[in-house]
Design a protein around this motif. Structure first.
Motif, PDB file in Angstrom:
ATOM      1  N   ALA A 237       0.825  -1.208   0.000  1.00  0.00           N
ATOM      2  CA  ALA A 237       0.000   0.000   0.000  1.00  0.00           C
ATOM      3  C   ALA A 237       0.856   1.253   0.000  1.00  0.00           C
ATOM      4  N   GLY A 238       2.163   1.088   0.174  1.00  0.00           N
ATOM      5  CA  GLY A 238       3.070   2.225   0.214  1.00  0.00           C
ATOM      6  C   GLY A 238       3.506   2.520   1.636  1.00  0.00           C
ATOM      7  N   THR A 239       4.602   3.209   1.758  1.00  0.00           N
ATOM      8  CA  THR A 239       5.170   3.482   3.081  1.00  0.00           C
ATOM      9  C   THR A 239       4.900   4.902   3.575  1.00  0.00           C
ATOM     10  N   LYS A 240       4.337   5.731   2.722  1.00  0.00           N
ATOM     11  CA  LYS A 240       4.090   7.110   3.125  1.00  0.00           C
ATOM     12  C   LYS A 240       3.003   7.190   4.190  1.00  0.00           C
ATOM     13  N   GLN A 241       1.953   6.405   4.006  1.00  0.00           N
ATOM     14  CA  GLN A 241       0.866   6.361   4.976  1.00  0.00           C
ATOM     15  C   GLN A 241       0.414   4.923   5.147  1.00  0.00           C
ATOM     16  N   PRO A 242       0.516   4.373   6.359  1.00  0.00           N
ATOM     17  CA  PRO A 242       0.113   2.981   6.563  1.00  0.00           C
ATOM     18  C   PRO A 242      -1.396   2.798   6.480  1.00  0.00           C
ATOM     19  N   MET A 243      -1.796   1.577   6.116  1.00  0.00           N
ATOM     20  CA  MET A 243      -3.207   1.211   6.042  1.00  0.00           C
ATOM     21  C   MET A 243      -3.510   0.251   7.179  1.00  0.00           C
ATOM     22  N   ALA A 244      -4.441   0.622   8.042  1.00  0.00           N
ATOM     23  CA  ALA A 244      -4.781  -0.205   9.195  1.00  0.00           C
ATOM     24  C   ALA A 244      -5.846  -1.225   8.845  1.00  0.00           C
ATOM     25  N   ILE A 245      -5.720  -2.398   9.444  1.00  0.00           N
ATOM     26  CA  ILE A 245      -6.760  -3.416   9.379  1.00  0.00           C
ATOM     27  C   ILE A 245      -7.736  -3.127  10.510  1.00  0.00           C
ATOM     28  N   CYS A 246      -8.988  -2.859  10.173  1.00  0.00           N
ATOM     29  CA  CYS A 246      -9.985  -2.527  11.188  1.00  0.00           C
ATOM     30  C   CYS A 246     -10.788  -3.766  11.604  1.00  0.00           C
ATOM     31  N   GLY A 247     -11.718  -3.540  12.520  1.00  0.00           N
ATOM     32  CA  GLY A 247     -12.410  -4.649  13.159  1.00  0.00           C
ATOM     33  C   GLY A 247     -13.268  -5.501  12.259  1.00  0.00           C
ATOM     34  N   LYS A 248     -13.800  -4.960  11.160  1.00  0.00           N
ATOM     35  CA  LYS A 248     -14.695  -5.729  10.311  1.00  0.00           C
ATOM     36  C   LYS A 248     -13.991  -6.437   9.160  1.00  0.00           C
ATOM     37  N   GLN A 249     -12.676  -6.311   9.086  1.00  0.00           N
ATOM     38  CA  GLN A 249     -11.923  -7.011   8.060  1.00  0.00           C
ATOM     39  C   GLN A 249     -11.714  -8.454   8.508  1.00  0.00           C
ATOM     40  N   VAL A 250     -11.684  -9.388   7.554  1.00  0.00           N
ATOM     41  CA  VAL A 250     -11.522 -10.792   7.898  1.00  0.00           C
ATOM     42  C   VAL A 250     -10.220 -11.039   8.647  1.00  0.00           C
ATOM     43  N   ALA A 251      -9.184 -10.230   8.373  1.00  0.00           N
ATOM     44  CA  ALA A 251      -7.910 -10.400   9.074  1.00  0.00           C
ATOM     45  C   ALA A 251      -8.052 -10.178  10.573  1.00  0.00           C
ATOM     46  N   ASN A 252      -9.014  -9.340  10.995  1.00  0.00           N
ATOM     47  CA  ASN A 252      -9.225  -9.141  12.430  1.00  0.00           C
ATOM     48  C   ASN A 252      -9.643 -10.456  13.082  1.00  0.00           C
ATOM     49  N   ALA A 253     -10.497 -11.222  12.387  1.00  0.00           N
ATOM     50  CA  ALA A 253     -10.897 -12.529  12.893  1.00  0.00           C
ATOM     51  C   ALA A 253      -9.713 -13.487  12.924  1.00  0.00           C
TER      52      ALA A 253
END
Length: 363
Positions: A237-253
């Motif tokens: 996604a690039g290093t300038k601004q990180p992208m957070a995994i939020c609660g409703k993403q499957v990765a949270n599970a």
């Protein structure tokens, strides 16, 4: 999958983030109208399916020609043994991103669109079933405006959504963070019923549940307060601004089931751009170096090396606990953030890394 494949990860695909989100159940809740597909018996038709609003339709017979929106739906169907009926896909899988057992078959599926399939091409494809990972994407404007239900019906194409990924928004969306893979399993069962491969679907779901159950049992005694903080660093996604995994993403599970604690579980939706200051404030115990498959071990290793080198050299992240202690996981983006059967493998991989005395990888 290629960087363009998944919603919310690559910078360009961040446009999808609010519309192409991973909803599904938070704690086994099927309030989004999901649940298992209804069928009177394995392989019986018609099969009743629902959309994100709970509207019910019937699939009258097993499809002979299937089109998928992307590689996530494609992979599920390949694993179910319905690959010989897939006549096209959008968002095609990148080289090396599919499991070895289905990679050759997946590579032969015609690509109808490098991203979203153009409406006219989909309607003229000759398909009798369209398996849709995303659903309507108003945030994409004209690019996300697929065929209407009326247009699909007129073309003789039945429409089935993957509820685990298409139903995060709207009144039927699950409430609270996503903490299990119930909706992913339901999607496998739904596609199994729709394609007449219900027995294979139960095998796949059974294997997922066995693996996840073993991990949950092994980590059950770890108090919530002692579960390590975990950050997924989406290098692509690039290093300038990180992208957070939020609660409703499957990765949270996936992270939760592995006995870890997603440090951005409290943000709304599935993905959210954050600042490096936000990451520093969370100070995670572990960082996943999430890169998409480059097609070879050497190319993947190079990408992982670059992601790690960035975190070690970037002034804002040099002092993070995970960086100082070398607590990095080299796990691909696809098996973490895209709903699918391999999510269960990722649960074990993460658990075996952050709880090595409790969980052994591959055992």
């Amino acid at each position: 999958m290629r960087p363009r494949v998944f919603c919310g990860i690559a910078a360009a695909v961040a446009l999808f983030a609010t519309a192409c989100s991973s909803g599904g159940s938070g704690s086994g809740d099927s309030s989004n109208g999901g649940g298992a597909t209804q069928a009177s018996a394995a392989g019986a038709f018609p099969v009743k399916v629902v959309d994100c609003a709970g509207k019910e339709t019937s699939v009258k017979q097993a499809p002979k020609k299937i089109v998928t929106t992307d590689a996530a739906a494609l992979e599920m169907l390949l694993e179910l043994g319905a690959g010989d009926r897939i006549i096209g896909t959008g968002f095609p899988p990148g080289k090396g991103s599919l499991p070895a057992a289905v990679a050759d078959q997946g590579a032969k599926v015609p690509v109808l669109g490098d991203t979203m399939i153009p409406k006219e091409k989909l309607l003229g494809s000759g398909a009798d079933l369209y398996v849709d990972t995303f659903g309507p994407m108003p945030g994409m404007g004209a690019a996300g405006a697929g065929p209407t239900e009326e247009e699909l019906k007129a073309a003789g194409i039945q429409h089935v959504l993957l509820l685990s990924t298409a139903c995060a928004s709207g009144p039927k969306a699950a409430k609270g963070p996503r903490t299990d893979l119930a909706e992913v399993e339901n999607d496998v069962r739904r596609l199994g019923a729709v394609t007449g491969t219900a027995a294979r679907a139960e095998e796949l779901v059974g294997a997922m549940e066995k693996q996840i159950g073993e991990v949950r049992t092994a980590t059950a005694a770890v108090p919530e307060a002692q579960r390590p903080g975990y950050f997924v660093f989406d290098f692509d996604a690039g290093t300038k601004q990180p992208m957070a995994i939020c609660g409703k993403q499957v990765a949270n599970a996936v992270i939760t089931l592995a006995g870890a604690r997603n440090v951005f579980a409290d943000c709304e939706g599935d993905f959210k751009p954050v600042s490096w200051e936000d990451v520093v404030a969370k100070n995670p115990d572990w960082i996943q170096l999430a890169v998409r498959n480059r097609g070879s071990e050497e190319a993947n290793r190079k990408a992982f090396d670059e992601a790690e080198a960035f975190l070690k050299s970037f002034p804002a992240t040099q002092g993070l606990k995970a960086v100082q202690e070398g607590h990095f996981l080299r796990l691909g983006s696809e098996v973490t953030t895209i709903a699918g059967i391999r999510n269960a493998d990722t649960v074990r991989q993460i658990a075996a890394t952050v709880h090595p005395t409790l969980v052994k990888n591959g055992q």
